[in-house]
Design an enzyme around this catalytic site. Structure first.
Site, short mmCIF file in Angstrom:
data_model
loop_
_atom_site.label_atom_id
_atom_site.label_comp_id
_atom_site.label_asym_id
_atom_site.label_seq_id
_atom_site.Cartn_x
_atom_site.Cartn_y
_atom_site.Cartn_z
N ARG A 36 0.82 -1.22 0.00
CA ARG A 36 0.00 0.00 0.00
C ARG A 36 0.85 1.27 0.00
O ARG A 36 0.41 2.30 -0.49
CB ARG A 36 -0.95 -0.01 1.21
CG ARG A 36 -2.13 -0.95 0.98
CD ARG A 36 -3.04 -1.03 2.19
NE ARG A 36 -4.31 -1.65 1.83
CZ ARG A 36 -5.25 -1.94 2.71
NH1 ARG A 36 -5.07 -1.69 3.99
NH2 ARG A 36 -6.40 -2.47 2.31
N LYS A 197 -15.30 -17.29 4.91
CA LYS A 197 -16.74 -17.14 5.17
C LYS A 197 -17.58 -16.81 3.95
O LYS A 197 -17.31 -15.83 3.25
CB LYS A 197 -16.94 -16.07 6.25
CG LYS A 197 -16.58 -16.60 7.64
CD LYS A 197 -16.31 -15.49 8.62
CE LYS A 197 -17.60 -14.87 9.14
NZ LYS A 197 -17.32 -13.68 9.97
N GLY A 350 -6.37 -8.86 1.00
CA GLY A 350 -5.07 -9.00 1.65
C GLY A 350 -4.55 -10.43 1.67
O GLY A 350 -3.35 -10.67 1.53
N GLY A 373 -12.10 -4.94 1.51
CA GLY A 373 -13.52 -4.62 1.62
C GLY A 373 -14.00 -3.64 0.56
O GLY A 373 -15.09 -3.80 0.01
C1 3PG Z 1 -8.60 -2.18 4.92
O1 3PG Z 1 -7.52 -2.62 5.31
O2 3PG Z 1 -9.52 -2.91 4.50
C2 3PG Z 1 -8.81 -0.70 4.88
O3 3PG Z 1 -7.64 -0.03 5.23
C3 3PG Z 1 -10.00 -0.28 5.72
O4 3PG Z 1 -9.79 -0.57 7.07
P1 3PG Z 1 -11.08 -0.74 8.03
O5 3PG Z 1 -11.76 -2.02 7.61
O6 3PG Z 1 -10.55 -0.77 9.43
O7 3PG Z 1 -11.99 0.45 7.77
MG MG Z 2 -9.36 -10.79 2.52
#
Ligand code: 3PG
Ligand code: MG
Length: 393
Positions: A36, A197, A350, A373
């Protein structure tokens, strides 16, 4: 969708607040994965080359609105400095008494990194008071935090309402690449979904089903699919409350003539451990006391083949517990197929990125998304607040 990008802004000699996603993994105060940070470089490089006074801000982890040294952004400073090839100043304050003079003192082509935005209680609430203070630090706002674009937080939407707002190159590219998967993918289009999940992925599965030619399902979530087909899944991961939704998805797929590829063989063990003794069994024959922890070799071949034949591939989520060698083969086979695929490949999340890094394949992906997300929500067809906040080109 094309957003108005940073190169259309007047930045020379001006203070520019850049929202980054520097939410990176740390171990013993060191950054363990700098994807990132590297991804943020093109926009920051552009701003520095064009004589802006650059103020970077980001969240890291979830410190819940108050300072917590565990979540300090300071460890990001040296890594960012190294990738930018310039000094980066750091201030242990978000937008208060210390941040103001530090920003004020910036010269053209200099960079300041603010402390973790989530040390401020107003960040996640999108409090106008915090948005005012952040906006007061700069004259122009650039959002390059794709990973946080699904969060309607003060630094994402509040500031964008107060300053002329532009997308950085990373945000613009992520949105362009991922929306192309929804709007206009080259066919055949295969989506490979894994992870533990089903409940996390159901909306994206629903959304993608109408757009892909084949949906490939592995990982812990495949056992709820297998259970929905009436198979014995032993002690494998199982979300009983999702069975009905999965059944419906499979029916919709059938009526639309879409193929949903599920495992035909799986790797099982009695426990999740590096010295477990794994066995390969048919997907409809997992005995009580045994857990499915990876897709089997026959399945991996079929999945890899679907990837190789596609012109567009989206992959999110590992096929098994790849961190442990006995259960890594399925994810490795799929990762190798994605890396070698002749089609256009997009990988999100990730865990998939970590798997690619573990197998040394990360640089062979056409687009390795920095959003977990955020990427999923975009593919669910949702409007992301961080994207809506930036004018289109
Ligand atoms: C992530 O790693 O998905 C983003 O940086 C958002 O982080 P968060 O889910 O804590 O808002
Ligand atoms: Mg993931």
């Amino acid at each position: 969708m094309e957003l108005r990008t940073v190169d259309q802004a007047d930045v020379a000699g001006r203070w520019v607040l850049v929202r980054n996603d520097f939410n990176v993994p740390l171990e013993d105060g060191k950054v363990t994965d700098d994807l990132r940070i590297r991804a943020a470089v093109p926009t920051l490089r552009y701003l520095l080359d064009n004589n802006a006074k650059v103020i970077c801000c980001s969240h890291l982890g979830r410190p819940k609105g108050k300072p917590d040294p565990k979540y300090s952004l300071e460890p990001v400073r040296p890594v960012l400095a190294q990738h930018l090839g310039v000094d980066v100043a750091f201030v242990d304050d978000v937008a208060g008494e210390q941040a103001r003079p530090a920003a004020e003192a910036l010269g053209e082509g200099q960079v300041l990194l603010l402390q973790n935005l989530r040390y401020e209680p107003g960040e996640e609430k999108n409090a106008p008071e915090l948005a005012d203070r952040l906006a007061a630090l700069a004259e122009v706002y650039v959002d390059d935090a794709f990973g946080a674009a699904h969060r309607a937080h003060a630094s994402v939407v509040g500031v964008a309402e107060r300053l002329p707002a532009y997308a950085g190159y990373l945000l613009a590219k992520e949105v362009k690449v991922l929306s192309r998967l929804l709007e206009n993918p080259e066919r055949p289009f295969a989506a490979v979904l894994g992870g533990s999940k089903v409940s996390d992925k159901l909306l994206v599965l629903d959304s993608l089903l109408g757009r892909v030619d084949s949906l490939v399902v592995g990982g812990g979530m495949c056992f709820t699919f297998l259970a929905a087909k009436g198979y014995e899944i032993g002690d494998s991961l199982f979300e009983p409350e999702q069975v009905e939704a999965v059944r419906q998805l499979l029916e919709t797929a059938k009526s639309q003539g879409k193929s949903v590829l599920l495992p035909t063989d799986v790797v099982v063990a009695r426990e999740v451990s590096a010295d477990a003794e794994p066995r390969v069994v048919p997907a409809d024959g997992i005995e009580p006391g045994w857990k499915g922890l990876d897709i089997g070799p026959e399945t991996a071949k079929v999945f890899a083949n679907a990837v190789t034949e596609a012109r567009t591939v989206f992959w999110n989520g590992p096929m098994g517990v790849f961190e442990l060698e006995p259960f890594a083969a399925g994810t490795r086979t799929v990762a190798e197929a994605v890396a070698a695929a002749p089609g256009y490949t997009v990988v999100g999340g990730g865990d998939s990125a970590a798997a690619l890094a573990q197998f040394g394949l990360a640089d062979r992906i056409d687009h390795l998304s920095t959003g977990g997300g955020a990427g999923l929500e975009l593919l669910e067809g949702k409007t992301l607040p961080g994207v809506a906040a930036i004018p289109t080109a």
